[in-house]
Design a protein around this motif. Structure first.
Motif, PDB file in Angstrom:
ATOM      1  N   PRO A 182     -42.054  81.171 -48.719  1.00 47.46           N
ATOM      2  CA  PRO A 182     -43.243  80.391 -48.404  1.00 47.46           C
ATOM      3  C   PRO A 182     -42.833  79.092 -47.710  1.00 47.46           C
ATOM      4  CG  PRO A 182     -42.727  80.199 -50.731  1.00 47.46           C
ATOM      5  CD  PRO A 182     -41.749  81.182 -50.140  1.00 47.46           C
ATOM      6  N   PRO A 183     -43.711  78.501 -46.929  1.00 41.46           N
ATOM      7  CA  PRO A 183     -43.359  77.288 -46.172  1.00 41.46           C
ATOM      8  C   PRO A 183     -42.743  76.179 -47.028  1.00 41.46           C
ATOM      9  CG  PRO A 183     -45.524  78.075 -45.523  1.00 41.46           C
ATOM     10  CD  PRO A 183     -45.091  78.929 -46.683  1.00 41.46           C
ATOM     11  N   GLU A 184     -43.250  75.995 -48.228  1.00 36.20           N
ATOM     12  CA  GLU A 184     -42.743  74.898 -49.069  1.00 36.20           C
ATOM     13  C   GLU A 184     -41.324  75.142 -49.586  1.00 36.20           C
ATOM     14  OE1 GLU A 184     -45.202  77.640 -51.700  1.00 36.20           O
ATOM     15  OE2 GLU A 184     -45.432  76.777 -49.709  1.00 36.20           O
ATOM     16  N   ALA A 185     -40.819  76.353 -49.486  1.00 38.44           N
ATOM     17  CA  ALA A 185     -39.467  76.662 -49.954  1.00 38.44           C
ATOM     18  C   ALA A 185     -38.488  76.846 -48.795  1.00 38.44           C
ATOM     19  CB  ALA A 185     -39.484  77.918 -50.820  1.00 38.44           C
ATOM     20  N   GLY A 186     -38.914  76.534 -47.573  1.00 37.82           N
ATOM     21  CA  GLY A 186     -38.096  76.788 -46.392  1.00 37.82           C
ATOM     22  C   GLY A 186     -36.729  76.149 -46.417  1.00 37.82           C
ATOM     23  N   ASN A 187     -36.659  74.839 -46.533  1.00 33.77           N
ATOM     24  CA  ASN A 187     -35.359  74.155 -46.486  1.00 33.77           C
ATOM     25  C   ASN A 187     -34.436  74.602 -47.607  1.00 33.77           C
ATOM     26  OD1 ASN A 187     -36.028  72.729 -44.185  1.00 33.77           O
ATOM     27  ND2 ASN A 187     -36.772  70.936 -45.311  1.00 33.77           N
ATOM     28  N   ALA A 188     -34.972  74.711 -48.815  1.00 29.72           N
ATOM     29  CA  ALA A 188     -34.148  75.119 -49.949  1.00 29.72           C
ATOM     30  C   ALA A 188     -33.627  76.542 -49.767  1.00 29.72           C
ATOM     31  CB  ALA A 188     -34.940  75.009 -51.253  1.00 29.72           C
ATOM     32  N   THR A 189     -34.458  77.428 -49.234  1.00 26.97           N
ATOM     33  CA  THR A 189     -34.049  78.815 -49.042  1.00 26.97           C
ATOM     34  C   THR A 189     -32.984  78.934 -47.953  1.00 26.97           C
ATOM     35  OG1 THR A 189     -36.227  79.563 -49.765  1.00 26.97           O
ATOM     36  CG2 THR A 189     -34.880  81.161 -48.560  1.00 26.97           C
ATOM     37  N   LEU A 190     -33.195  78.259 -46.830  1.00 29.21           N
ATOM     38  CA  LEU A 190     -32.194  78.294 -45.755  1.00 29.21           C
ATOM     39  C   LEU A 190     -30.871  77.710 -46.237  1.00 29.21           C
ATOM     40  CD1 LEU A 190     -34.431  77.242 -42.732  1.00 29.21           C
ATOM     41  CD2 LEU A 190     -33.727  79.552 -43.388  1.00 29.21           C
ATOM     42  N   ASN A 191     -30.920  76.625 -46.978  1.00 26.22           N
ATOM     43  CA  ASN A 191     -29.710  76.017 -47.531  1.00 26.22           C
ATOM     44  C   ASN A 191     -29.019  76.973 -48.502  1.00 26.22           C
ATOM     45  OD1 ASN A 191     -27.920  73.625 -48.010  1.00 26.22           O
ATOM     46  ND2 ASN A 191     -28.720  73.915 -50.082  1.00 26.22           N
ATOM     47  N   PHE A 192     -29.783  77.665 -49.322  1.00 23.49           N
ATOM     48  CA  PHE A 192     -29.228  78.592 -50.297  1.00 23.49           C
ATOM     49  C   PHE A 192     -28.416  79.692 -49.603  1.00 23.49           C
ATOM     50  CE2 PHE A 192     -29.451  82.447 -52.866  1.00 23.49           C
ATOM     51  CZ  PHE A 192     -28.954  81.997 -54.077  1.00 23.49           C
ATOM     52  N   TYR A 193     -28.987  80.305 -48.579  1.00 17.59           N
ATOM     53  CA  TYR A 193     -28.292  81.409 -47.910  1.00 17.59           C
ATOM     54  C   TYR A 193     -27.080  80.932 -47.114  1.00 17.59           C
ATOM     55  CZ  TYR A 193     -31.637  84.829 -49.488  1.00 17.59           C
ATOM     56  OH  TYR A 193     -32.381  85.656 -50.285  1.00 17.59           O
ATOM     57  N   SER A 194     -27.162  79.751 -46.518  1.00 22.58           N
ATOM     58  CA  SER A 194     -26.022  79.271 -45.731  1.00 22.58           C
ATOM     59  C   SER A 194     -24.971  78.578 -46.589  1.00 22.58           C
ATOM     60  CB  SER A 194     -26.492  78.339 -44.612  1.00 22.58           C
ATOM     61  OG  SER A 194     -27.083  77.179 -45.152  1.00 22.58           O
ATOM     62  N   GLN A 195     -25.393  77.681 -47.474  1.00 27.07           N
ATOM     63  CA  GLN A 195     -24.430  76.885 -48.235  1.00 27.07           C
ATOM     64  C   GLN A 195     -23.989  77.549 -49.537  1.00 27.07           C
ATOM     65  OE1 GLN A 195     -23.124  74.069 -46.798  1.00 27.07           O
ATOM     66  NE2 GLN A 195     -24.330  74.848 -45.092  1.00 27.07           N
ATOM     67  N   VAL A 196     -24.924  78.054 -50.324  1.00 25.66           N
ATOM     68  CA  VAL A 196     -24.565  78.630 -51.624  1.00 25.66           C
ATOM     69  C   VAL A 196     -23.960  80.021 -51.458  1.00 25.66           C
ATOM     70  CG1 VAL A 196     -25.432  79.297 -53.906  1.00 25.66           C
ATOM     71  CG2 VAL A 196     -26.338  77.245 -52.787  1.00 25.66           C
ATOM     72  N   LEU A 197     -24.638  80.883 -50.704  1.00 26.59           N
ATOM     73  CA  LEU A 197     -24.092  82.225 -50.484  1.00 26.59           C
ATOM     74  C   LEU A 197     -23.020  82.247 -49.410  1.00 26.59           C
ATOM     75  CD1 LEU A 197     -27.249  84.519 -50.762  1.00 26.59           C
ATOM     76  CD2 LEU A 197     -25.592  83.882 -52.537  1.00 26.59           C
ATOM     77  N   LEU A 246     -23.327  82.522 -46.080  1.00 26.14           N
ATOM     78  CA  LEU A 246     -23.525  83.446 -44.964  1.00 26.14           C
ATOM     79  C   LEU A 246     -23.397  82.720 -43.632  1.00 26.14           C
ATOM     80  CD1 LEU A 246     -26.535  85.553 -46.283  1.00 26.14           C
ATOM     81  CD2 LEU A 246     -24.108  86.141 -46.308  1.00 26.14           C
ATOM     82  N   GLU A 247     -22.926  83.438 -42.638  1.00 27.07           N
ATOM     83  CA  GLU A 247     -22.721  82.890 -41.294  1.00 27.07           C
ATOM     84  C   GLU A 247     -24.026  82.969 -40.502  1.00 27.07           C
ATOM     85  OE1 GLU A 247     -20.516  84.171 -37.142  1.00 27.07           O
ATOM     86  OE2 GLU A 247     -20.074  85.283 -38.971  1.00 27.07           O
TER      87      GLU A 247
END
Length: 145
Positions: free
Chosen positions: A14-29, A31-32
């Motif tokens: 959802p729009p309100e979770a955008g930054n956190a979700t993108l950060n999660f996949y790039s920084q926490v997981l 992914l390239e």
């Protein structure tokens, strides 16, 4: 004609979770992130590569990810080490309530509520021997794969 491979999977947020979700996949997981084609550059989200498969993240208003069991399964070499890595980022680990032979796993939810499975495949010596027998031509024709 036949299917050849999985090219990509779309994961929504959802729009309100955008930054956190993108950060999660790039920084926490870890992914390239890969470049998106021009047609997708003005659309919220990001594309990532993991081996030959792409994971596309896209904004979806009114998504109800928390209610869904759908998931992506990521394979790791060391489940315990990856669990500790995730815990260092404050990720809640959801235990496996339905164990499957030959693998260890747990689940988690990304910041948008998408369910993820993290798996390490394990096998015993006797199971490896059985797998090797199945690959013999005389057994393949009589074995339902």
């Amino acid at each position: 004609m036949s299917l050849k491979a999985v090219h990509h999977v779309l994961v929504t947020y959802p729009p309100e979770a955008g930054n956190a979700t993108l950060n999660f996949y790039s920084q926490v997981l870890g992914l390239e992130e890969i470049p998106r084609p021009e047609v997708a550059q003005n659309v919220a989200g990001a594309w990532y590569a993991l081996g030959q498969i792409q994971i596309h993240l896209g904004e979806e208003p009114n998504s109800n990810n928390q209610a869904s069991r759908r998931h992506i399964c990521f394979q790791v070499d060391d489940l315990n080490a990856f669990e500790e890595h995730l815990k260092a980022y404050g990720v809640e680990i959801l235990p496996d309530h339905a164990p499957v032979p030959n693998l260890k796993r747990f689940f988690l939810r990304d910041p948008a509520g998408n369910r993820l499975e993290i798996t390490e495949f394990v096998s015993s010596h006797s199971e490896n021997a059985q797998l090797n027998r199945v690959s013999e031509p005389s057994l393949v024709s009589s074995t339902r794969l």
